[in-house]
Design an enzyme around this catalytic site. Sequence first.
Site, short mmCIF file in Angstrom:
data_model
loop_
_atom_site.label_atom_id
_atom_site.label_comp_id
_atom_site.label_asym_id
_atom_site.label_seq_id
_atom_site.Cartn_x
_atom_site.Cartn_y
_atom_site.Cartn_z
CB CYS A 59 -0.95 0.01 1.19
SG CYS A 59 -2.19 -1.28 1.08
CG HIS A 104 -3.29 3.64 1.95
ND1 HIS A 104 -3.72 3.25 0.70
CD2 HIS A 104 -3.31 2.51 2.72
CE1 HIS A 104 -3.99 1.96 0.72
NE2 HIS A 104 -3.75 1.49 1.93
CG ASN A 163 -6.77 -0.70 0.83
OD1 ASN A 163 -6.15 -0.16 -0.09
ND2 ASN A 163 -6.16 -1.25 1.86
#
Length: 331
Positions: free
Chosen positions: A116, A256, A286
């Site tokens: 990520c 994020h 996500n």
Amino acid sequence: MSKVTAAITAVGKYVPDYVLTNKELETLVDTNDEWIVARTGIKERRILKDKDKGTSFLAIKAAEDLIAKKDLNPKQIDLVIVATATPDMQAASTASYVATKIGAVNAFSFDLESACSSFIYGISVASQYIETGRYKKVLLIGADKNSSMIDYTDRATCIIFGDGGGAVLFEPDIEGNGFQDEYLRTDGSGRQFLQVPAGGSLMPATKETVKNGLHYARQDGQTVFKNAVFNMADVCEKILDKNNLTNNDIAWLVAHQANKRIVEATARRMKLDASKVMLNIQNYGNTTSATIPLLFADYEKQLKKGDDLVIAAFGGGFSWGAIYFKWAYNS
Ligand code: UT7
């Protein structure tokens, strides 16, 4: 001569048409809409259903959106970086294929993988190519087809992840906009808590690995959550201190989108008002490497030249970081 900084001068995005709602997930696993919204902030995510399309499709579409909006001649692009945790395949870089398909025939290209944190590390890398004066146009794409590694019978992961892509163009700036500073970190002792165990060189694919579901993403959600909250907030505070900034100086937190509660906890530690926190997790879940460029694209109209941003991420590895960045244009 003025110092050259690396500014973002255009953004683009792509999300697939198929909407996977919390209601549909209720038919797949033991979960419910209220729980998912309360614990993650996610209402729906997009899924690339086409069996013959991989992450490159998302990346190409996002890049094409940027190229069209900017009226950019792709032949002028010097470098294409594809930040991704789900490359099309091993050994052949996704970026090579993407660069050719978008007509960036004079560019070289490579993939950048750090779960990520891939996109935030990509900002660091792209910025340096511009600051050194080596290249004038660097296209950084964040794209992930997370549905390719999700077990839709595992409620610990399937409620969170979605597919998408976003792209940003870096160009030299002589007014001081763009990249300012970074605080990036990794801790390999965290890799057991979030991973796809098989399919790499450590555990190549066998009938057994397939049978045992070892090609799916697995996570110890609570451990990842605690580390994400602590570490993302920590680097955000550090980047503010290092640059003598207070919460009042920051126009936006661009974090994020892994879990709304992680983003909110980071904002609280920075004493940032909720109105300064970019959020679109409710729409996409996500999307790993795509969350940050999707935020830029969705908030592009609200961003103003000179806005001070803190960009932050936390992910598998563990890997995390914060970047202090100045927005360079009004749209
Ligand atoms: O991009 C970086 C990668 N990932 C992350 O950053 C994810 C970080 N982790 C998380 O976002 C959260 O840990 C999750 C969303 C995965 C889970 O949320 P949580 O608040 O940590 O839940 P939990 O695992 O502590 O479980 C709480 C309760 C448990 O029930 P009991 O024992 O309290 O009765 C779970 O069994 O919620 C239950 N539960 C669920 N219930 C409905 C766990 N998952 C679900 C679910 N639906 N999907």
